[in-house]
Every structure is written in structure tokens, then in C-alpha cells.
Design a protein around this motif. Structure first.
Motif, mmCIF file in Angstrom:
data_model
loop_
_atom_site.group_PDB
_atom_site.id
_atom_site.type_symbol
_atom_site.label_atom_id
_atom_site.label_comp_id
_atom_site.label_asym_id
_atom_site.label_seq_id
_atom_site.Cartn_x
_atom_site.Cartn_y
_atom_site.Cartn_z
ATOM 1 N N ASN A 2 41.548 46.399 36.529
ATOM 2 C CA ASN A 2 41.455 46.300 38.025
ATOM 3 C C ASN A 2 43.017 46.798 38.530
ATOM 4 N N LYS A 3 43.072 47.736 39.421
ATOM 5 C CA LYS A 3 44.420 48.125 40.013
ATOM 6 C C LYS A 3 44.910 46.919 40.880
ATOM 7 N N LEU A 4 43.955 46.162 41.657
ATOM 8 C CA LEU A 4 44.726 44.830 42.353
ATOM 9 C C LEU A 4 45.413 43.894 41.475
ATOM 10 N N SER A 5 44.625 43.906 40.269
ATOM 11 C CA SER A 5 45.336 42.852 39.246
ATOM 12 C C SER A 5 46.481 43.328 38.735
ATOM 13 N N MET A 7 48.671 45.253 40.500
ATOM 14 C CA MET A 7 49.520 45.076 41.550
ATOM 15 C C MET A 7 50.047 43.690 41.506
ATOM 16 N N HIS A 8 49.218 42.502 41.671
ATOM 17 C CA HIS A 8 49.287 41.300 41.506
ATOM 18 C C HIS A 8 50.507 41.044 40.534
ATOM 19 N N CYS A 68 52.753 48.181 47.110
ATOM 20 C CA CYS A 68 52.067 46.895 46.647
ATOM 21 C C CYS A 68 51.944 45.778 47.579
ATOM 22 N N ILE A 71 49.958 46.517 50.512
ATOM 23 C CA ILE A 71 48.573 46.630 50.067
ATOM 24 C C ILE A 71 47.934 45.110 50.102
ATOM 25 N N LEU A 72 48.716 44.265 49.206
ATOM 26 C CA LEU A 72 48.211 43.116 48.821
ATOM 27 C C LEU A 72 48.241 42.283 50.353
ATOM 28 N N VAL A 75 44.970 43.237 52.037
ATOM 29 C CA VAL A 75 43.821 42.517 51.367
ATOM 30 C C VAL A 75 43.661 40.910 51.646
ATOM 31 N N ASN A 137 56.393 39.376 49.173
ATOM 32 C CA ASN A 137 55.019 38.992 49.146
ATOM 33 C C ASN A 137 54.875 37.568 49.796
#
Length: 304
Positions: A2-5, A7-8, A68, A71-72, A75, A137
Motif C-alpha cells: 500500500n502506497k500510504l503504508s 509513505m508512513h 508525503c 498527503i499524510l 489523510v 509530520n
């Protein structure tokens, strides 16, 4: 993957400075984090991090990191917008806060806040550096002092009064200064984030002046500054929240009170995009309630 994973994972490595520390924060194995980074770089066809004792961003990595973070954050905002319809606060809240204030006052308050909202996950980093909320972040930061003009939203928690103080033993040997010009004859304990050039900026007749002291110690830690002052090493400028108990017990004495530097405020700041966030509003209100008006340390000083 998963792209979000991915990124995190990538953002956690950059924020912590190491793969092992990122793995600890994420509650996973170091090998898993390393594998995710390798897969991410392979998919993008670019090296994002220079590996070493501390990872460093490459130029493409810097560009990807800034995207990132945004984007995060978007989200998180999207989730907050939905969670706002529920009665209980949920989700993540990542906060940056300065060391000395956090150790003395913030840690028990944040613990009580977490107990009140058990479905809210706090991620708190204590560090005296100013984090860039637009690029890193974090949801919010606690700032102490004069706030520069910026696009950030600021919620005032309490006034931050400064005091100039020294131990009775030091003053007995070196005398008590009556005017700022006399500071040149005294040893000074310097806080590097405020006094990098060994000068104290003090108000005289509502005009700020610079006064040199004989540097005996430089430190980036408020507690070290206070302990050095209590040990009789020299004069120090301390925030009232840190010096109050030592003044009340007689370990420190305030000097030059009419020339004390301006301390600004203790504030919580966050991005405009987080305006209206239920969890940030709840945290700001909770901090104000617990610290009080006037703040608890000023109430202690006012007691007969």
C-alpha cells in the motif's frame, strides 16, 4: 505494498533519523521497515535516502518527503472530518513540545488528557528545536516565547514571564546588580537558543538594550541552567515556570526584576488546514484549564 503504508514508513525513518528507531515507533521489525524502503525506492526508480549511522535525504528524497507530509496530513484531516461526527475523539495526534516545560508541567497534563480520551493516540516528541509544521509530520507544537508572524494558528495557553536570578551564595560573594550595565562584572549562564552571542537583551525605559555578561556556562537545557544557578555559578535568565519552586524555597533569588526580559507566551500552534480540528481544540482547552489563569506557578509565587 500500500502506497500510504510506504509513505508512513518513509516519513517515520526521516523524522527519527534511523531505520531502527522508526521500526520501534511503528511497532514492527527493522527488517520490515528496510524492506519497505527498498520496495519504495525500486518502484520509484530513485534513491531517496543515504544510509549511514544516520539516514540523510537525497535531493529526490527531500522532494518526496515534503509531498508525503502534505498527503499524510490531508489523510488525517479527512479522517478527523468524519470522526468529528462522533462524540469521542479518535485517531492520532502528534505533538512537538520543548523539554524543560514538558518535564515540569506538560507530561502529567498529557497523561491526564490521554486518560480522558482513551481512543486518541498521542505521539509526543520533546525537543527544544522549532519543528517546521509545514514540512514535518506534526499536528501541532507547543511554542514558548515571542511568536514570529506566520501562517500558523496560535492558541495562547499562558503568559511566559522571565526572571533574572542567582543563588544567595553567589550574590553574597559577587554582590547584587542594581542596573543592567553592572552585568559586565558578573558571571552569566547562557541558554544557547536565546543567547547565542553571549549578550542579554533587556528592556530599559521600554527600549531594548544588549548587555554582555562573563560567560561561565552555555547550555541548551533549561534544567541544567537552573541547577548551575542554584550551585552558585552565576546569574541566569529563567522562565518563571522553571524557577518558581527554587525561588519559593530560597535556593534562588530574583534580581533586576524591573529589567526582566520579555517572555512572550506559551502557545499551541498548528496549520491553517487543521483549524476546526476537534482533537486540537480539545487539547488547547485542556492545557489552558490545567495550567490555569494565572498559571499555577504564578499562583505559587503569590502565596504569602
Amino acid at each position: 505494498m500500500n502506497k500510504l503504508s510506504e509513505m508512513h514508513c518513509f516519513v517515520a525513518v526521516v523524522d527519527t533519523g534511523s531505520i531502527s528507531e522508526a521500526a520501534r515507533r511503528m511497532g514492527t521489525a527493522k527488517s520490515v521497515v528496510s524492506q519497505r524502503l527498498q520496495q519504495l525506492e525500486k518502484r520509484l526508480g530513485s534513491i531517496l535516502l543515504e544510509r549511514g549511522r544516520q539516514v540523510r535525504l537525497t535531493e529526490p528524497g527531500q522532494v518526496f518527503y515534503s509531498h508525503c507530509v502534505r498527503i499524510l496530513a490531508d489523510v488525517d484531516d479527512a479522517e478527523d472530518a468524519v470522526l468529528a461526527f462522533q462524540s469521542s475523539l479518535r485517531g492520532n495526534l502528534r505533538l512537538s513540545a520543548p523539554m524543560a516545560f514538558s518535564i515540569r508541567y506538560l507530561t502529567p497534563i498529557l497523561a491526564a488528557f490521554a486518560v480522558r480520551y482513551p481512543q486518541l493516540r498521542l505521539d509526543v516528541e520533546f525537543d527544544d528545536r522549532y519543528v517546521n509544521l509545514h514540512e514535518e509530520n506534526f499536528d501541532a507544537a507547543i511554542r514558548i516565547g515571542q511568536l514570529p508572524d506566520s501562517s500558523l494558528v496560535a492558541k495562547t495557553i499562558a503568559a511566559n514571564r522571565h526572571v533574572i536570578c542567582a543563588s544567595p551564595a553567589y550574590l553574597a560573594v559577587h554582590g547584587t546588580p542594581q542596573m543592567p550595565a553592572e552585568l559586565a562584572n558578573h558571571f552569566g549562564l547562557l541558554y544557547v537558543h536565546r543567547e547565542p552571542h553571549g549578550m542579554w537583551t533587556l528592556p530599559v525605559d521600554d527600549v531594548l538594550g544588549s548587555f554582555r555578561v562573563r560567560c561561565r556556562m552555555r547550555t541548551n537545557n533549561g534544567h541544567q541552567l537552573m541547577e548551575a544557578a542554584k550551585a552558585g555559578m552565576g546569574l541566569a535568565i529563567l522562565p518563571a515556570f522553571l524557577a518558581t519552586e527554587a525561588i519559593v524555597t530560597g535556593e534562588l533569588m530574583e534580581v533586576l526584576p524591573e529589567f526582566a526580559p520579555r517572555g512572550g507566551t506559551i502557545s499551541m500552534v498548528y496549520r491553517q488546514s487543521h483549524r476546526g480540528s476537534a482533537k486540537l481544540e480539545a487539547l488547547a482547552n485542556f492545557l489552558s484549564e490545567q495550567i490555569g489563569s494565572p498559571p499555577v506557578w504564578e499562583q505559587l509565587l503569590a502565596q504569602p
